[in-house]
Design a protein around this motif. Structure first.
Motif, PDB file in Angstrom:
ATOM      1  N   ARG A 172      39.562  50.736  38.399  1.00 49.33           N
ATOM      2  CA  ARG A 172      39.334  50.427  39.814  1.00 49.33           C
ATOM      3  C   ARG A 172      38.757  49.023  39.970  1.00 49.33           C
ATOM      4  N   ALA A 173      37.820  48.674  39.114  1.00 51.40           N
ATOM      5  CA  ALA A 173      37.241  47.319  39.167  1.00 51.40           C
ATOM      6  C   ALA A 173      38.312  46.276  38.855  1.00 51.40           C
ATOM      7  N   ARG A 174      39.147  46.556  37.858  1.00 52.52           N
ATOM      8  CA  ARG A 174      40.201  45.625  37.498  1.00 52.52           C
ATOM      9  C   ARG A 174      41.211  45.471  38.632  1.00 52.52           C
ATOM     10  N   LEU A 175      41.575  46.585  39.272  1.00 53.37           N
ATOM     11  CA  LEU A 175      42.537  46.518  40.363  1.00 53.37           C
ATOM     12  C   LEU A 175      41.969  45.703  41.524  1.00 53.37           C
ATOM     13  N   LYS A 176      40.705  45.888  41.803  1.00 51.41           N
ATOM     14  CA  LYS A 176      40.066  45.105  42.868  1.00 51.41           C
ATOM     15  C   LYS A 176      40.172  43.607  42.557  1.00 51.41           C
ATOM     16  N   LEU A 177      39.922  43.239  41.312  1.00 54.37           N
ATOM     17  CA  LEU A 177      40.023  41.836  40.903  1.00 54.37           C
ATOM     18  C   LEU A 177      41.470  41.342  40.916  1.00 54.37           C
ATOM     19  N   ILE A 178      42.390  42.192  40.509  1.00 54.00           N
ATOM     20  CA  ILE A 178      43.815  41.823  40.519  1.00 54.00           C
ATOM     21  C   ILE A 178      44.256  41.512  41.944  1.00 54.00           C
ATOM     22  N   LEU A 179      43.923  42.401  42.864  1.00 55.89           N
ATOM     23  CA  LEU A 179      44.344  42.219  44.251  1.00 55.89           C
ATOM     24  C   LEU A 179      43.688  40.988  44.876  1.00 55.89           C
ATOM     25  N   ARG A 180      42.446  40.760  44.530  1.00 61.29           N
ATOM     26  CA  ARG A 180      41.760  39.567  45.035  1.00 61.29           C
ATOM     27  C   ARG A 180      42.418  38.308  44.464  1.00 61.29           C
ATOM     28  N   GLY A 181      42.695  38.324  43.163  1.00 62.71           N
ATOM     29  CA  GLY A 181      43.360  37.184  42.529  1.00 62.71           C
ATOM     30  C   GLY A 181      44.721  36.907  43.131  1.00 62.71           C
ATOM     31  N   LYS A 182      45.488  37.963  43.401  1.00 58.14           N
ATOM     32  CA  LYS A 182      46.801  37.792  44.023  1.00 58.14           C
ATOM     33  C   LYS A 182      46.651  37.183  45.410  1.00 58.14           C
ATOM     34  N   GLY A 222      46.287  33.634  45.264  1.00 56.83           N
ATOM     35  CA  GLY A 222      47.442  32.912  44.736  1.00 56.83           C
ATOM     36  C   GLY A 222      47.462  32.746  43.233  1.00 56.83           C
ATOM     37  N   PHE A 223      46.600  33.458  42.512  1.00 55.38           N
ATOM     38  CA  PHE A 223      46.635  33.389  41.050  1.00 55.38           C
ATOM     39  C   PHE A 223      47.863  34.140  40.556  1.00 55.38           C
ATOM     40  N   SER A 224      48.450  33.663  39.486  1.00 55.82           N
ATOM     41  CA  SER A 224      49.571  34.373  38.874  1.00 55.82           C
ATOM     42  C   SER A 224      49.036  35.587  38.118  1.00 55.82           C
ATOM     43  N   LEU A 225      49.915  36.538  37.849  1.00 57.84           N
ATOM     44  CA  LEU A 225      49.488  37.713  37.075  1.00 57.84           C
ATOM     45  C   LEU A 225      49.025  37.310  35.679  1.00 57.84           C
ATOM     46  N   GLU A 226      49.649  36.313  35.110  1.00 60.53           N
ATOM     47  CA  GLU A 226      49.236  35.863  33.781  1.00 60.53           C
ATOM     48  C   GLU A 226      47.836  35.260  33.834  1.00 60.53           C
ATOM     49  N   GLU A 227      47.548  34.481  34.860  1.00 61.35           N
ATOM     50  CA  GLU A 227      46.198  33.929  35.008  1.00 61.35           C
ATOM     51  C   GLU A 227      45.177  35.048  35.184  1.00 61.35           C
ATOM     52  N   ILE A 228      45.541  36.033  35.986  1.00 61.24           N
ATOM     53  CA  ILE A 228      44.638  37.171  36.211  1.00 61.24           C
ATOM     54  C   ILE A 228      44.405  37.919  34.905  1.00 61.24           C
ATOM     55  N   ARG A 229      45.465  38.144  34.143  1.00 57.91           N
ATOM     56  CA  ARG A 229      45.330  38.857  32.865  1.00 57.91           C
ATOM     57  C   ARG A 229      44.387  38.101  31.926  1.00 57.91           C
ATOM     58  N   GLN A 230      44.582  36.799  31.847  1.00 53.60           N
ATOM     59  CA  GLN A 230      43.734  36.010  30.951  1.00 53.60           C
ATOM     60  C   GLN A 230      42.267  36.087  31.366  1.00 53.60           C
ATOM     61  N   LEU A 231      42.011  36.040  32.659  1.00 59.65           N
ATOM     62  CA  LEU A 231      40.627  36.138  33.132  1.00 59.65           C
ATOM     63  C   LEU A 231      40.046  37.522  32.866  1.00 59.65           C
ATOM     64  N   LEU A 232      40.840  38.560  33.102  1.00 56.21           N
ATOM     65  CA  LEU A 232      40.367  39.921  32.843  1.00 56.21           C
ATOM     66  C   LEU A 232      40.094  40.137  31.352  1.00 56.21           C
ATOM     67  N   ASP A 233      40.937  39.568  30.529  1.00 56.09           N
ATOM     68  CA  ASP A 233      40.771  39.726  29.081  1.00 56.09           C
ATOM     69  C   ASP A 233      39.490  39.065  28.577  1.00 56.09           C
ATOM     70  N   LEU A 234      38.966  38.100  29.315  1.00 59.97           N
ATOM     71  CA  LEU A 234      37.731  37.431  28.914  1.00 59.97           C
ATOM     72  C   LEU A 234      36.490  38.300  29.134  1.00 59.97           C
ATOM     73  N   TYR A 235      36.654  39.415  29.823  1.00 62.34           N
ATOM     74  CA  TYR A 235      35.524  40.306  30.109  1.00 62.34           C
ATOM     75  C   TYR A 235      34.858  40.793  28.829  1.00 62.34           C
TER      76      TYR A 235
END
Length: 134
Positions: free
Chosen positions: A48-58, A61-74
């Motif tokens: 749920r936390a990740r989805l919230k961040l994904i939707l905010r990133g989208k 205007g962040f790309s999904l790849e950018e979002i993935r890289q940021l999430l992976d840094l957690y």
């Protein structure tokens, strides 16, 4: 099998106003990792936390790849310092791009209004009803 504090795909869709297809897409892109219980997907608090961040990133205007890289840094183990630092840098770039787009859009709006005013004036001067009244 019972899981505490999980949400079904329907609950996730309702809570985040997304479609089941969207959730499955994010799962396929390895952005979400729901627990599989037979055919059911159960989403954890982390999902749920990740989805919230994904939707905010989208939305920003962040790309999904950018979002993935940021999430992976957690999980880097530095209390999210690296994740926040990289997010800030990427956000600054995105903000600059959005501000430039807004400036271009403001100019386009002004130009369109000017053109509409010109056409309106030309039409007014050509209006047969107006000429007949003169």
């Amino acid at each position: 099998m019972t899981y505490t504090d999980t949400r079904t795909i329907r609950q996730m869709c309702d809570a985040f106003d997304v479609t089941p297809r969207t959730l499955r897409f994010y799962e396929a892109k390895e952005l979400l990792f729901p627990i599989r219980d037979g055919q059911k997907r159960l989403f954890t608090r982390r999902d749920r936390a990740r989805l919230k961040l994904i939707l905010r990133g989208k939305r920003f205007g962040f790309s999904l790849e950018e979002i993935r890289q940021l999430l992976d840094l957690y999980d880097t183990g530095d209390q999210q310092y690296t994740q926040m630092k990289e997010t800030l840098a990427l956000a600054q770039e995105r903000l600059e791009a959005m501000e430039a787009q807004r400036e271009e859009l403001d100019h386009a709006i002004t130009d369109l209004r000017d053109q509409m005013d010109w056409v309106s004036n030309v039409l007014g001067s050509l209006d047969p009803d107006k000429k007949a009244a003169e």
